[in-house]
Design a protein around this motif. Structure first.
Motif, mmCIF file in Angstrom:
data_model
loop_
_atom_site.group_PDB
_atom_site.id
_atom_site.type_symbol
_atom_site.label_atom_id
_atom_site.label_comp_id
_atom_site.label_asym_id
_atom_site.label_seq_id
_atom_site.Cartn_x
_atom_site.Cartn_y
_atom_site.Cartn_z
ATOM 1 N N SER A 95 0.810 -1.219 0.000
ATOM 2 C CA SER A 95 0.000 0.000 0.000
ATOM 3 C C SER A 95 0.842 1.267 0.000
ATOM 4 O O SER A 95 0.309 2.356 -0.203
ATOM 5 N N SER A 96 2.152 1.147 0.222
ATOM 6 C CA SER A 96 3.039 2.317 0.227
ATOM 7 C C SER A 96 4.479 1.840 0.335
ATOM 8 O O SER A 96 4.741 0.660 0.621
ATOM 9 N N GLY A 97 5.417 2.772 0.153
ATOM 10 C CA GLY A 97 6.811 2.438 0.372
ATOM 11 C C GLY A 97 7.090 2.126 1.830
ATOM 12 O O GLY A 97 7.891 1.238 2.147
ATOM 13 N N HIS A 137 8.335 -1.915 6.140
ATOM 14 C CA HIS A 137 7.927 -2.631 7.348
ATOM 15 C C HIS A 137 7.802 -4.127 7.090
ATOM 16 O O HIS A 137 8.313 -4.952 7.866
ATOM 17 N N ARG A 138 7.123 -4.488 6.017
ATOM 18 C CA ARG A 138 6.952 -5.907 5.697
ATOM 19 C C ARG A 138 8.291 -6.557 5.353
ATOM 20 O O ARG A 138 8.569 -7.697 5.758
ATOM 21 N N GLY A 139 9.102 -5.840 4.585
ATOM 22 C CA GLY A 139 10.376 -6.408 4.174
ATOM 23 C C GLY A 139 11.310 -6.632 5.334
ATOM 24 O O GLY A 139 11.876 -7.724 5.500
ATOM 25 N N LEU A 140 11.479 -5.625 6.176
ATOM 26 C CA LEU A 140 12.444 -5.705 7.267
ATOM 27 C C LEU A 140 11.967 -6.650 8.366
ATOM 28 O O LEU A 140 12.728 -7.527 8.829
ATOM 29 N N LEU A 141 10.722 -6.504 8.792
ATOM 30 C CA LEU A 141 10.210 -7.357 9.852
ATOM 31 C C LEU A 141 10.018 -8.788 9.373
ATOM 32 O O LEU A 141 10.090 -9.733 10.164
ATOM 33 N N VAL A 156 16.448 -8.022 0.072
ATOM 34 C CA VAL A 156 15.123 -7.419 -0.076
ATOM 35 C C VAL A 156 15.303 -5.980 -0.526
ATOM 36 O O VAL A 156 16.188 -5.280 -0.032
ATOM 37 N N LEU A 157 14.474 -5.561 -1.465
ATOM 38 C CA LEU A 157 14.510 -4.184 -1.960
ATOM 39 C C LEU A 157 13.113 -3.607 -1.903
ATOM 40 O O LEU A 157 12.128 -4.300 -2.212
ATOM 41 N N THR A 158 13.004 -2.333 -1.509
ATOM 42 C CA THR A 158 11.706 -1.670 -1.421
ATOM 43 C C THR A 158 11.726 -0.365 -2.206
ATOM 44 O O THR A 158 12.773 0.249 -2.389
ATOM 45 N N ALA A 159 10.541 0.047 -2.655
ATOM 46 C CA ALA A 159 10.420 1.283 -3.419
ATOM 47 C C ALA A 159 8.992 1.796 -3.311
ATOM 48 O O ALA A 159 8.103 1.113 -2.786
ATOM 49 N N SER A 160 8.775 3.013 -3.829
ATOM 50 C CA SER A 160 7.473 3.664 -3.738
ATOM 51 C C SER A 160 7.153 4.337 -5.056
ATOM 52 O O SER A 160 7.920 5.179 -5.538
ATOM 53 N N GLY A 202 0.112 5.400 -3.190
ATOM 54 C CA GLY A 202 -0.588 4.230 -2.666
ATOM 55 C C GLY A 202 -0.114 2.913 -3.243
ATOM 56 O O GLY A 202 -0.778 1.888 -3.050
ATOM 57 N N ILE A 203 1.038 2.911 -3.906
ATOM 58 C CA ILE A 203 1.617 1.679 -4.432
ATOM 59 C C ILE A 203 3.081 1.603 -4.015
ATOM 60 O O ILE A 203 3.895 2.444 -4.399
ATOM 61 N N GLY A 204 3.390 0.634 -3.189
ATOM 62 C CA GLY A 204 4.767 0.339 -2.844
ATOM 63 C C GLY A 204 5.193 -0.946 -3.522
ATOM 64 O O GLY A 204 4.360 -1.729 -3.990
ATOM 65 N N VAL A 205 6.491 -1.155 -3.591
ATOM 66 C CA VAL A 205 7.036 -2.361 -4.208
ATOM 67 C C VAL A 205 7.941 -3.048 -3.196
ATOM 68 O O VAL A 205 8.813 -2.423 -2.592
ATOM 69 N N LEU A 206 7.722 -4.340 -3.023
ATOM 70 C CA LEU A 206 8.541 -5.180 -2.163
ATOM 71 C C LEU A 206 9.108 -6.311 -3.006
ATOM 72 O O LEU A 206 8.346 -7.088 -3.590
#
Length: 372
Positions: free
Chosen positions: A72-74, A79-83, A189-193, A202-206
């Motif tokens: 739902s966001s960067g 949060h999902r990636g790290l935890l 793991v890589l994250t982006a927004s 309203g779109i994040g990438v995991l």
């Protein structure tokens, strides 16, 4: 107040919606409304669009489609990636640089651990790699977080030079970097927004590499297919279209922006009692931050707004709470009177020249009113 349209110079907060995203979003709204988990025709159509979005993003990032999930966001992705990494390893300790996005800091504080460590940076915002590696080797560390580029001062981090121990995964927050600079190659793991590169908000990438120990840290099904409930199919497809378009034009845009930011850096540095912060060369092409003595950052923002320029002040994550920037504090830089300028892909040389003139006028006017 200027009667002309404001020149928007806060792309690091959110870039304007790319035309490719706008066109795709409108078209996808007609087809991507259904639940992609359903087997009826409308559901299968939505699934096709979502799979296409995942494939386009994967190709743009150089990964496999099954490694990509939409959030739902960067911040949600971080949060999902790290935890998810610490949950999978069974070790709650998180090592991170002192200048990470607040999403990382909040995740690290959510499940406190004695093994959680914040690593210092130098005056440009570059992390101490020796200290990072030593902290990562400590017992109880389940993950390391190191951003690709800093969202406030633009400094690139030497991610690929980090010598981490085997078995300790690395999360790279690439929100500030995607679409602007080549990404690091070594990460788990890589994250982006999406709104940072011209996609819809309203779109994040995991992205979780194959072979990485990661599990869903929050209630819900495991895996990357259904993160956070009902997927926003049209927005995901629009984000993918924007990313594809931005990467196609990146070389031309970033070359122009790098020169434009160099002009702004020089103009800011020429002002009395003003410090330009962040790396001069190993930096994002479109972003510059500077701090002015004897002047409040909000005052400069207001004064520039009257002259037709929209910029930001304070931490991108804490400005609304009026807290000092943790990034600038970690760098030992002035946390008062700071301004962040971040160019859009459409910013012209003429606008940059006009901004530089307005900046000098604004700072001088504020100081004169204060009797300085």
């Amino acid at each position: 107040m200027s009667s002309t349209p404001e020149v928007y110079l806060d792309a690091a907060s959110s870039e304007r919606l790319h035309p490719a995203a706008r066109d795709t979003l409108v078209a996808a709204l007609e087809r991507g409304y259904a639940d992609p988990r359903r087997l009826h025709r409308a559901g299968r159509d939505a699934r096709l669009l979502l799979d296409n979005a995942r494939a386009v993003v994967a190709d743009a990032l150089g990964v496999h489609p099954d490694e990509v999930g939409f959030t739902s966001s960067g911040t949600d992705a971080v949060h999902r990636g790290l935890l998810g990494l610490t949950a999978a390893t069974g070790r709650d300790g998180i090592v991170h640089s002192a200048v990470e996005h607040s999403a990382v800091l909040h995740a690290a504080a959510w499940r406190p651990s004695p093994a959680t460590t914040s690593i210092g940076v130098d005056a440009t915002g570059r992390v101490d790699l020796v200290a990072l590696a030593a902290a990562a080797a400590a017992p109880g560390v389940g993950a390391v977080a190191l951003q690709a580029a800093n969202q406030e001062v633009g400094t690139l981090q030497p991610v690929d030079e980090a010598a981490l121990p085997d078995g300790v995964p690395l999360l790279v927050d690439a929100a500030a970097a995607v679409g602007h600079v080549p990404l690091p190659r070594r990460w788990s793991v890589l994250t982006a927004s999406a709104h940072k590169w011209g996609g819809p908000a309203g779109i994040g990438v995991l992205v979780v590499r194959r072979g990485t120990r990661w599990t869903q840290p929050f209630p819900g099904d495991d895996g990357l297919e259904e993160l956070g409930g009902f997927p926003n199919v049209p927005a995901a497809l629009a984000a993918a279209a924007a990313l594809q378009a931005v990467l196609a034009e990146r070389d031309e845009v970033t070359a122009r922006q790098f020169g434009q930011v160099a002009t702004i850096r020089a103009a800011a540095a020429a002002l009395p009692d003003t410090e330009v912060v962040g790396a001069a060369e190993a930096r994002l092409p479109h972003l510059v931050t500077f701090s002015c003595l004897y002047v409040g950052g909000d005052e400069i923002v207001d004064e520039l707004a009257r002259r037709g320029f929209g910029v930001a002040s304070g931490s991108a994550c804490t400005a609304s709470t009026l807290e000092p920037s943790h990034v600038l504090a970690a760098m030992g830089a002035l946390t008062h009177g700071n301004v962040r300028v971040s160019l859009t892909r459409e910013t012209t040389d003429e606008q940059v020249a006009a901004f530089c003139a307005a900046l000098g006028e604004a700072v001088t006017a504020i100081r004169e009113r204060a009797g300085l």
